[in-house]
Design a protein around this motif. Structure first.
Motif, PDB file in Angstrom:
ATOM      1  N   TYR A 142       0.834  -1.199   0.000  1.00  0.00           N
ATOM      2  CA  TYR A 142       0.000   0.000   0.000  1.00  0.00           C
ATOM      3  C   TYR A 142       0.871   1.252   0.000  1.00  0.00           C
ATOM      4  N   TYR A 143       0.542   2.195  -0.890  1.00  0.00           N
ATOM      5  CA  TYR A 143       1.313   3.433  -1.046  1.00  0.00           C
ATOM      6  C   TYR A 143       0.344   4.601  -0.897  1.00  0.00           C
ATOM      7  N   PRO A 144       0.668   5.622  -0.088  1.00  0.00           N
ATOM      8  CA  PRO A 144      -0.262   6.746   0.133  1.00  0.00           C
ATOM      9  C   PRO A 144      -0.666   7.416  -1.175  1.00  0.00           C
ATOM     10  N   LEU A 147      -1.302  -2.558 -10.454  1.00  0.00           N
ATOM     11  CA  LEU A 147      -1.433  -1.309  -9.696  1.00  0.00           C
ATOM     12  C   LEU A 147      -2.860  -0.808  -9.786  1.00  0.00           C
ATOM     13  N   THR A 148      -3.439  -0.481  -8.661  1.00  0.00           N
ATOM     14  CA  THR A 148      -4.778   0.091  -8.627  1.00  0.00           C
ATOM     15  C   THR A 148      -4.851   1.074  -7.463  1.00  0.00           C
ATOM     16  N   THR A 149      -5.994   1.717  -7.277  1.00  0.00           N
ATOM     17  CA  THR A 149      -6.164   2.694  -6.202  1.00  0.00           C
ATOM     18  C   THR A 149      -7.371   2.336  -5.364  1.00  0.00           C
ATOM     19  N   ILE A 150      -7.161   2.259  -4.071  1.00  0.00           N
ATOM     20  CA  ILE A 150      -8.242   2.160  -3.085  1.00  0.00           C
ATOM     21  C   ILE A 150      -7.960   3.248  -2.062  1.00  0.00           C
ATOM     22  N   SER A 151      -8.666   4.377  -2.186  1.00  0.00           N
ATOM     23  CA  SER A 151      -8.391   5.522  -1.315  1.00  0.00           C
ATOM     24  C   SER A 151      -8.368   5.083   0.148  1.00  0.00           C
ATOM     25  N   PRO A 152      -7.372   5.538   0.908  1.00  0.00           N
ATOM     26  CA  PRO A 152      -6.342   6.535   0.595  1.00  0.00           C
ATOM     27  C   PRO A 152      -5.020   5.935   0.106  1.00  0.00           C
ATOM     28  N   TYR A 153      -5.070   4.791  -0.584  1.00  0.00           N
ATOM     29  CA  TYR A 153      -3.824   4.149  -1.011  1.00  0.00           C
ATOM     30  C   TYR A 153      -3.853   3.791  -2.491  1.00  0.00           C
ATOM     31  N   SER A 154      -2.682   3.828  -3.099  1.00  0.00           N
ATOM     32  CA  SER A 154      -2.437   3.076  -4.326  1.00  0.00           C
ATOM     33  C   SER A 154      -1.949   1.701  -3.873  1.00  0.00           C
ATOM     34  N   VAL A 155      -2.357   0.658  -4.585  1.00  0.00           N
ATOM     35  CA  VAL A 155      -2.043  -0.699  -4.143  1.00  0.00           C
ATOM     36  C   VAL A 155      -1.318  -1.456  -5.247  1.00  0.00           C
TER      37      VAL A 155
END
Length: 263
Positions: free
Chosen positions: A202-204, A239-247
């Motif tokens: 998980y990346y902010p 790579l995808t985004t699930i707020s508040p993270y890029s995953v």
């Protein structure tokens, strides 16, 4: 139990060794006095599984350093979850792990306002093979890596970690803005190649551009001649985004990249 202790002794901790499950402490002068004076009271509460240590601006003297080290030596072997906030606390944790036996119970470790080198991250995983969820920022390779090339370093750490039965399944990057794209990508390659259960990084989201750069770099490293034999050729990254993270998702099957729930 979390509190601003109104007393200067251990009265709130007496008699609850068999029932105390969670403890939140703030390292101020009063807490340090209690920890240094009443170590016997705090030795090994049998049910304590979750500890939060909150940082302050307290200057860690040699006396306080010894107190923190003794306290953590008594408590950590029985914990399942540990949350620490502050570089000084991390340094004591790493020193404790380096000079003590393997800890088999800890499953989740959260480290905010902490910077951990990649070499010490490898040491941490060696000492806590049961760790399933990790939150931290890897901001450097470590002084031990001085003079080593990137490929020899990763291969050396890989050789140390690969034989272990590591359980890490999730790594959350705490800050994102202060970390190097290359070091983060190298860390992911190392963890993906040594932790068979690792599925998510998980990346902010505030660092979304950086997370895309990290993802691209990971894919490049996977295909490079230097690391191709370390990473399973059947390993896929997405790579995808699930707020508040890029995953960044990791799987050994292109059909198995569905995202897990965030808890």
């Amino acid at each position: 139990m979390g509190f601003t202790c109104p007393f200067s002794d251990d009265v709130l901790l007496r008699g609850n060794h068999g029932t105390l499950n969670e403890l939140i402490i703030r390292l101020d002068y009063r807490t340090m006095h209690i920890l240094s004076t009443y170590q016997s009271t705090l030795r090994g509460p049998s049910r304590l599984s979750y500890l939060v240590i909150v940082k302050t601006d307290l200057e860690i003297s040699k006396q306080y350093a010894h107190t923190i080290h003794t306290f953590m030596s008594n408590i950590i072997p029985q914990l399942k979850k540990l949350f620490i906030n502050g570089q000084n606390i991390l340094e004591h944790l790493l020193d404790l792990l380096t000079h003590n036996p393997v800890y088999y119970k800890l499953q989740r470790l959260v480290m905010f306002s902490c910077e951990i080198p990649l070499v010490q991250l490898a040491t941490l995983l060696q000492k806590i093979p049961t760790l399933k969820r990790l939150t931290c920022d890897v901001t450097s390779l470590g002084h031990e890596a001085s003079g080593m090339g990137l490929a020899p370093l990763i291969r050396s750490l890989h050789a140390q970690l690969k034989p272990l039965k590591l359980h890490l399944g999730e790594w959350t990057i705490a800050c994102g803005r202060a970390v190097s794209v290359d070091i983060t990508a190298l860390s992911i390659i190392l963890l993906a190649s040594t932790c068979p259960h690792l599925k998510s990084v998980y990346y902010p989201v505030q660092s979304e551009d950086e997370s895309l750069k990290v993802f691209s770099r990971v894919c490049m490293l996977q295909q490079s001649g230097e690391f191709r034999d370390l990473v399973d050729s059947n390993m896929y990254f997405s790579l995808t985004t699930i707020s508040p993270y890029s995953v960044i998702r990791i799987s050994t099957s292109v059909f198995n990249l569905n995202l897990p729930k965030l808890y």
